[in-house]
Design an enzyme around this catalytic site. Structure first.
Site, PDB file in Angstrom:
ATOM      1  N   GLY A 154       9.982  58.264   4.868  1.00 40.94           N
ATOM      2  CA  GLY A 154      11.136  57.786   5.601  1.00 40.94           C
ATOM      3  C   GLY A 154      12.427  58.183   4.910  1.00 40.94           C
ATOM      4  CB  CYS A 155      15.867  58.486   6.227  1.00 39.06           C
ATOM      5  SG  CYS A 155      15.962  56.972   7.220  1.00 39.06           S
ATOM      6  CE1 TYR A 156      19.192  53.221   4.857  1.00 38.35           C
ATOM      7  CE2 TYR A 156      17.601  52.559   6.523  1.00 38.35           C
ATOM      8  CZ  TYR A 156      18.912  52.685   6.108  1.00 38.35           C
ATOM      9  OH  TYR A 156      19.934  52.273   6.931  1.00 38.35           O
ATOM     10  CB  THR A 158      13.706  60.499   1.195  1.00 36.26           C
ATOM     11  OG1 THR A 158      12.493  60.730   1.936  1.00 36.26           O
ATOM     12  CG2 THR A 158      14.126  61.794   0.515  1.00 36.26           C
ATOM     13  CB  ALA A 159      18.069  57.898  -0.169  1.00 35.74           C
TER      14      ALA A 159
END
Length: 326
Positions: A154-156, A158-159
């Site tokens: 997911g995007c969050y 990954t960050a």
């Protein structure tokens, strides 16, 4: 040349990864597909996204006959579909011998017990799930190369994980606190009142109950407090993370920990300087910046990515290139 079919290509992420695959010399787009019930079937991608007027692709309905054609003509399939749709499609294409790069959350947890709670369905393909690798590209390249079932993060997560994983051996048992803001493209292309131009405003959501919290905790190996926020901008994520380091940890140890990214060209790390979203939007990069207070033992690290790129499509492309050794 590897042929890649893209299912769910009408959404932001599907369209983005189509453009990336089209531009890659080692890859070709076998075709773009949407649900047989989609209002977008039969339309050109450029009708939906004039930005992609150079992409000569039609959105084809995904029938059983078309699925067989994909298997015959493709080396891999990218799924940019709803979680419950990916659950079935990923298993089917995997069982037909294709490599599967799933951008949904349907195969991110190894534990089947997590799915009813966080995704609202029972996982019906534990055999395929057992083969899935979490596609955090900078950390799991060896496993991505070996398996045909890749669950793109997911995007969050990954960050957050890109910022936190180098610090794992330095952390105390205190929960890292992650406050992250995402642009509205993270909510998808469908129209909703709360993401409309006149209504969108900076606000937290999913407090103490967002499905990315257990995804981050599982991959980090430590519980976290995660609070996502909706920002009034189109794309990008900025995660600001506060952690407590073990007594006696030095600044030099932190610097050494982040040297793990010295050979990772898409990750930039800066000390006492912090990233901004504008510097990573429309790029596959992750920018990290950190500062450490040795007196208190607290470290703050900020992580900036494009949610549609490093947080989805470009990391999917990374996984494809790792898997096929391109």
């Amino acid at each position: 040349m590897k042929n890649i079919a893209i299912i769910g290509a009408s959404g932001y992420t599907g369209a983005q990864i189509t453009s990336l695959i089209h531009a890659d010399a080692g890859l070709s787009v076998q075709g773009l597909y949407v649900s047989e019930n989609s209002l977008d079937k039969g339309r050109e991608l450029s009708e939906l996204y004039p930005l992609y007027s150079h992409l000569p692709y039609v959105l084809n309905p995904l029938s059983d006959d078309v699925k067989a054609k994909i298997v015959a003509e493709s080396d891999a399939v990218v799924l940019a579909t709803e979680h419950s749709v990916s659950l079935e499609l990923a298993a089917w294409f995997y069982q037909q011998g294709l490599a599967v790069f799933d951008l949904s959350g349907a195969y991110r947890f190894a534990d089947v017990a997590q799915y009813p709670k966080w995704y609202g369905f029972e996982h019906t393909h534990p055999d395929v799930l057992a083969e899935a690798v979490y596609g955090l590209a900078e950390w799991n390249a060896a496993e991505i190369a070996k398996t045909r079932m890749i669950a793109v993060p997911g995007c969050y997560p990954t960050a957050s994980l890109t910022a936190l994983k180098p610090l794992k051996s330095l952390l105390t048992s205190a929960y890292p606190v992650i406050n992250a803001v995402s642009g509205v493209t993270g909510a998808g292309r469908k129209a909703h009142l709360h993401t409309s131009f006149c209504e969108v405003s900076l606000t937290p959501y999913g407090v103490l109950g967002h499905r990315h919290q257990p995804e981050i905790a599982t991959q980090l190996g430590q519980e976290v407090i995660f609070t996502p926020h909706l920002g009034n901008f189109k794309r990008g994520i900025l995660a600001t993370i506060t952690v407590q380091l073990q007594p006696g940890t030095t600044e030099e140890q932190v610097k050494q920990a982040y040297e793990v990214y010295d050979n990772s060209p898409l990750v930039t790390v800066k000390h006492n300087a912090f990233p901004k979203v504008d510097d990573v939007v429309h790029t596959p990069n992750c920018h990290l910046g950190w500062k450490y207070d040795a007196n208190s033992g607290y470290l703050v690290v900020a992580s900036a990515i494009d949610n549609l790129m490093k947080g989805a499509a470009s990391q999917g492309l990374q996984c494809i290139k790792i898997h096929f050794n391109l």
